[in-house]
Design a protein around this motif. Structure first.
Motif, PDB file in Angstrom:
ATOM      1  N   ASP A 198     -53.376 100.013  32.601  1.00 34.95           N
ATOM      2  CA  ASP A 198     -52.136  99.302  32.318  1.00 34.95           C
ATOM      3  C   ASP A 198     -51.913  98.305  33.445  1.00 34.95           C
ATOM      4  N   LEU A 199     -52.245  97.034  33.211  1.00 34.40           N
ATOM      5  CA  LEU A 199     -52.164  95.998  34.232  1.00 34.40           C
ATOM      6  C   LEU A 199     -50.972  95.090  33.947  1.00 34.40           C
ATOM      7  N   GLU A 200     -50.025  95.047  34.870  1.00 33.08           N
ATOM      8  CA  GLU A 200     -48.830  94.237  34.700  1.00 33.08           C
ATOM      9  C   GLU A 200     -49.060  92.826  35.250  1.00 33.08           C
ATOM     10  N   PRO A 201     -48.791  91.787  34.462  1.00 29.45           N
ATOM     11  CA  PRO A 201     -48.954  90.410  34.948  1.00 29.45           C
ATOM     12  C   PRO A 201     -48.086  90.144  36.174  1.00 29.45           C
ATOM     13  N   GLN A 202     -48.640  89.412  37.123  1.00 29.20           N
ATOM     14  CA  GLN A 202     -47.927  89.070  38.357  1.00 29.20           C
ATOM     15  C   GLN A 202     -47.310  87.683  38.217  1.00 29.20           C
ATOM     16  N   GLN A 203     -45.987  87.608  38.410  1.00 29.26           N
ATOM     17  CA  GLN A 203     -45.309  86.329  38.285  1.00 29.26           C
ATOM     18  C   GLN A 203     -45.839  85.325  39.305  1.00 29.26           C
ATOM     19  N   GLN A 204     -45.836  84.058  38.899  1.00 30.65           N
ATOM     20  CA  GLN A 204     -46.342  82.982  39.734  1.00 30.65           C
ATOM     21  C   GLN A 204     -45.181  82.168  40.298  1.00 30.65           C
ATOM     22  N   THR A 205     -45.312  81.765  41.538  1.00 32.16           N
ATOM     23  CA  THR A 205     -44.288  80.943  42.188  1.00 32.16           C
ATOM     24  C   THR A 205     -44.743  79.493  42.191  1.00 32.16           C
ATOM     25  N   VAL A 206     -43.913  78.619  41.642  1.00 29.53           N
ATOM     26  CA  VAL A 206     -44.208  77.199  41.558  1.00 29.53           C
ATOM     27  C   VAL A 206     -43.252  76.448  42.474  1.00 29.53           C
ATOM     28  N   TYR A 207     -43.805  75.618  43.363  1.00 33.99           N
ATOM     29  CA  TYR A 207     -43.011  74.827  44.299  1.00 33.99           C
ATOM     30  C   TYR A 207     -43.103  73.343  43.951  1.00 33.99           C
ATOM     31  N   ALA A 208     -42.039  72.611  44.258  1.00 35.92           N
ATOM     32  CA  ALA A 208     -42.070  71.155  44.166  1.00 35.92           C
ATOM     33  C   ALA A 208     -41.151  70.602  45.242  1.00 35.92           C
ATOM     34  N   HIS A 209     -41.630  69.577  45.963  1.00 34.77           N
ATOM     35  CA  HIS A 209     -40.862  68.930  47.031  1.00 34.77           C
ATOM     36  C   HIS A 209     -40.930  67.418  46.839  1.00 34.77           C
ATOM     37  N   VAL A 210     -39.806  66.742  46.977  1.00 33.37           N
ATOM     38  CA  VAL A 210     -39.798  65.278  46.920  1.00 33.37           C
ATOM     39  C   VAL A 210     -38.913  64.750  48.034  1.00 33.37           C
ATOM     40  N   ASN A 211     -39.257  63.568  48.525  1.00 33.48           N
ATOM     41  CA  ASN A 211     -38.409  62.831  49.462  1.00 33.48           C
ATOM     42  C   ASN A 211     -37.857  61.613  48.730  1.00 33.48           C
ATOM     43  N   ALA A 212     -36.567  61.361  48.908  1.00 33.55           N
ATOM     44  CA  ALA A 212     -35.934  60.240  48.205  1.00 33.55           C
ATOM     45  C   ALA A 212     -35.046  59.456  49.153  1.00 33.55           C
ATOM     46  N   ARG A 213     -35.006  58.139  48.927  1.00 32.53           N
ATOM     47  CA  ARG A 213     -34.134  57.242  49.700  1.00 32.53           C
ATOM     48  C   ARG A 213     -33.269  56.440  48.732  1.00 32.53           C
ATOM     49  N   PHE A 214     -31.981  56.375  49.046  1.00 27.58           N
ATOM     50  CA  PHE A 214     -31.035  55.654  48.203  1.00 27.58           C
ATOM     51  C   PHE A 214     -30.207  54.692  49.064  1.00 27.58           C
ATOM     52  N   THR A 215     -29.640  53.688  48.410  1.00 23.52           N
ATOM     53  CA  THR A 215     -28.577  52.913  49.048  1.00 23.52           C
ATOM     54  C   THR A 215     -27.251  53.388  48.454  1.00 23.52           C
ATOM     55  N   MET A 216     -26.200  53.241  49.225  1.00 25.80           N
ATOM     56  CA  MET A 216     -24.884  53.628  48.733  1.00 25.80           C
ATOM     57  C   MET A 216     -23.879  52.541  49.095  1.00 25.80           C
TER      58      MET A 216
END
Length: 239
Positions: free
Chosen positions: A216-234
């Motif tokens: 009985d093998l239980e699936p192992q959850q996967q961790t997904v990462y995402a990183h972004v850098n953003a520049r805005f004017t205000m």
């Protein structure tokens, strides 16, 4: 001809930190998702040993065929079956004069990718029950084009926008335009502590005559990462 330097602040000049009229805000957006795996991989090593080269090759071929036929019998549950390294190595004895071959060792390494996790436990049990067969894994994973990667990137972008908006609002301003959006990577780390399954026959023990119960093998959850850098004017802050 010598170019005349453009004075700072003139139209068309790119200032890295903006101006009092159009300040810039730089933020980082991040996302982390926990999702179910889509595929699972296992490794299979078939071995043979004999005092005669021909006998060792014959046994290795027979066992390799048994493994391939067993894995393929699961039909669409197996997405991919591939053969890796194949080796036949003479084992020498150093007693007496000269070198003599005492035995021959043969190995064939295979890998299988499954999409039906319900068949996994039964398959690895039956493989481990074969003579002189090692089974390693399972390694749970996502496909490279998994929707989970896209969703993580979208969430990272939304977080960057929300964070920049909050900074601007804290100054009594509002976001005006996006200047830059840089992807700093999205990845799914390999799960740590993968269990290893081995057959008793792989260590010289006798293979089971009766079929062992499926694991009985239980699936192992996967961790997904995402990183972004953003520049805005205000807009100009109300300080």
């Amino acid at each position: 001809m010598t170019d005349t330097p453009t004075p700072a602040g003139t139209p068309g000049t790119a200032l890295p930190y903006g101006t009092p009229e159009t300040p810039r805000v730089a933020v980082r957006g991040e996302a982390r998702l926990e999702v179910d795996p889509e595929i699972v991989r296992i490794g299979i090593t078939v071995q043979a040993r004999g005092t005669d080269r021909t006998t060792a090759l014959h046994d290795l071929t027979r066992r390799n065929t048994e493994v391939i036929e067993l894995v393929k019998s699961y039909g669409e549950a197996v997405e991919k079956l591939a053969t890796g390294a194949f080796t036949v190595t003479p084992q020498l004895t150093h007693k007496g004069r000269g070198e003599r071959v005492r035995a021959y060792h043969g190995n064939v390494h295979l890998s299988a990718t499954l999409t039906d996790f319900t068949a996994l436990g039964e398959l690895v049990t039956r493989l481990a029950d074969l003579e002189l067969t090692h089974v390693t894994g399972p390694w749970w994973d996502l496909r490279p084009d998994s929707p989970a990667h896209r969703e993580a990137r979208r969430q990272a972008v939304r977080e960057a926008v929300q964070r920049a908006r909050e900074y601007a609002e804290a100054l009594g301003a509002r976001l005006d335009a996006l200047l830059e959006l840089a992807d700093t990577g999205a990845e799914t780390p390999a799960p740590a502590g993968n269990p290893m399954l081995r057959s008793r026959a792989a260590y010289g023990g006798a293979a089971h005559e009766e079929t062992a119960p499926a694991l009985d093998l239980e699936p192992q959850q996967q961790t997904v990462y995402a990183h972004v850098n953003a520049r805005f004017t205000m807009t100009r802050p109300a300080l």
